[in-house]
Design a protein around this motif. Sequence first.
Motif, PDB file in Angstrom:
ATOM      1  N   ALA A  53       0.825  -1.209   0.000  1.00  0.00           N
ATOM      2  CA  ALA A  53       0.000   0.000   0.000  1.00  0.00           C
ATOM      3  C   ALA A  53       0.857   1.257   0.000  1.00  0.00           C
ATOM      4  CB  ALA A  53      -0.936  -0.010   1.207  1.00  0.00           C
ATOM      5  N   GLY A  56       1.630   2.138  -3.351  1.00  0.00           N
ATOM      6  CA  GLY A  56       0.501   2.351  -4.241  1.00  0.00           C
ATOM      7  C   GLY A  56       0.079   1.118  -5.012  1.00  0.00           C
ATOM      8  N   TRP A  58      -2.245  -1.345  -4.932  1.00  0.00           N
ATOM      9  CA  TRP A  58      -3.470  -1.631  -4.197  1.00  0.00           C
ATOM     10  C   TRP A  58      -3.941  -3.060  -4.386  1.00  0.00           C
ATOM     11  CZ3 TRP A  58      -3.064   1.982  -1.043  1.00  0.00           C
ATOM     12  CH2 TRP A  58      -2.740   3.276  -1.419  1.00  0.00           C
ATOM     13  N   LYS A  59      -3.844  -3.585  -5.602  1.00  0.00           N
ATOM     14  CA  LYS A  59      -4.260  -4.968  -5.828  1.00  0.00           C
ATOM     15  C   LYS A  59      -3.429  -5.925  -4.975  1.00  0.00           C
ATOM     16  CE  LYS A  59      -5.758  -4.327 -10.629  1.00  0.00           C
ATOM     17  NZ  LYS A  59      -5.545  -4.752 -12.031  1.00  0.00           N
ATOM     18  N   ILE A 108      -4.020   0.267   5.241  1.00  0.00           N
ATOM     19  CA  ILE A 108      -4.214   0.204   3.785  1.00  0.00           C
ATOM     20  C   ILE A 108      -5.356   1.125   3.361  1.00  0.00           C
ATOM     21  CG2 ILE A 108      -4.909  -1.300   1.886  1.00  0.00           C
ATOM     22  CD1 ILE A 108      -3.427  -3.586   3.347  1.00  0.00           C
ATOM     23  N   TRP A 112      -5.127   4.402   1.044  1.00  0.00           N
ATOM     24  CA  TRP A 112      -5.877   4.350  -0.213  1.00  0.00           C
ATOM     25  C   TRP A 112      -6.898   5.473  -0.327  1.00  0.00           C
ATOM     26  CZ3 TRP A 112     -11.191   2.580  -0.818  1.00  0.00           C
ATOM     27  CH2 TRP A 112     -11.578   2.461  -2.156  1.00  0.00           C
ATOM     28  N   SER A 113      -7.593   5.791   0.777  1.00  0.00           N
ATOM     29  CA  SER A 113      -8.685   6.756   0.686  1.00  0.00           C
ATOM     30  C   SER A 113      -8.816   7.662   1.902  1.00  0.00           C
ATOM     31  CB  SER A 113     -10.016   6.008   0.495  1.00  0.00           C
ATOM     32  OG  SER A 113     -11.118   6.860   0.624  1.00  0.00           O
ATOM     33  N   VAL A 172     -12.897  -1.134  -1.946  1.00  0.00           N
ATOM     34  CA  VAL A 172     -11.711  -1.338  -2.776  1.00  0.00           C
ATOM     35  C   VAL A 172     -12.016  -2.327  -3.895  1.00  0.00           C
ATOM     36  CG1 VAL A 172      -9.242  -1.856  -2.761  1.00  0.00           C
ATOM     37  CG2 VAL A 172     -10.324  -0.958  -0.695  1.00  0.00           C
ATOM     38  N   ARG A 184     -13.965   5.350  -3.986  1.00  0.00           N
ATOM     39  CA  ARG A 184     -12.762   5.766  -3.274  1.00  0.00           C
ATOM     40  C   ARG A 184     -12.986   7.042  -2.463  1.00  0.00           C
ATOM     41  NH1 ARG A 184      -6.709   5.892  -6.091  1.00  0.00           N
ATOM     42  NH2 ARG A 184      -5.527   5.906  -4.124  1.00  0.00           N
TER      43      ARG A 184
END
Length: 285
Positions: A53, A56, A58-59, A108, A112-113, A172, A184
Amino acid sequence: MPDETPRIGPKAAEDEIPLRPRGRSRGLAMRGVVPNAITAAAMCAGLTGIRFAIGGMWKEAVLAVVLAGVLDGIDGRMARLLKAQSRFGAELDSLADSLSFGTAPALILFLWSLGDLTRLGWFAALAFAIAGALRLARFNAQIDVKEQPHKSAGFLTGIPAPVGAGLAFLPVYLWLATGEPLFRDPRLVAPWTAFVGFLMISNLATLSWGRMRPRSDVRLAVIAIVGLVFAALLLEPWWTLSAICLGYLATMPWSIARYARIKRQRAAAARPVPEPFDAATRDLH
């Protein structure tokens, strides 16, 4: 005379020297190493998700936590298969779950957000991480408790930590599947994260997969469905994970209603049976 009872659990202070039991230690058998090694691997997978994370990825971050959940489902069964259950393994498993399914998903989601929401986003991440730790602490505290109404009826209290991590990642999954920026949006992710944290520490009766016993006439269908779900995970992982999360959420009202019915049946069975009316006794009065 000083107390020489071996202490189980964490030390009271860092400089305290724990008392050792008398006798020579025989070491840990290899069959006891295997399940604990799987637990350690699950913890490493969850923490590696944080590293992904930060970059970047994310997957990879989500898949690392999903892998931790798979390993978490294996280690306990492996311990029972090898007859290697131990208090050490239970404590290690709880610590690993707190990191992999509490701390890692919170960080995470923040990276991410939630980070775009500054203070409120961080509070939502903290709420989820704390809820995961509190749930596991409650589980440890109830290990030796005999009277557990939910467990005796075949239900869990609140949603398990691995399930909570999977549900928290639902935005996600949808974002990865659709690319829609709405999923997001921290104003959507923050309340969802806090809500899942609440479900983990709630007293709601939730489904226990270990207690499910499919009828013999539908077992082949269940096997076929599991195979199809596995194939769907390979072909469309994000849509499939989203569907699994929505399916689990759909079972919650059913499990709550079913436990309420069992609770009413238990209460009715516990009521004292009134004595039968005796005409002879009435005449005496």
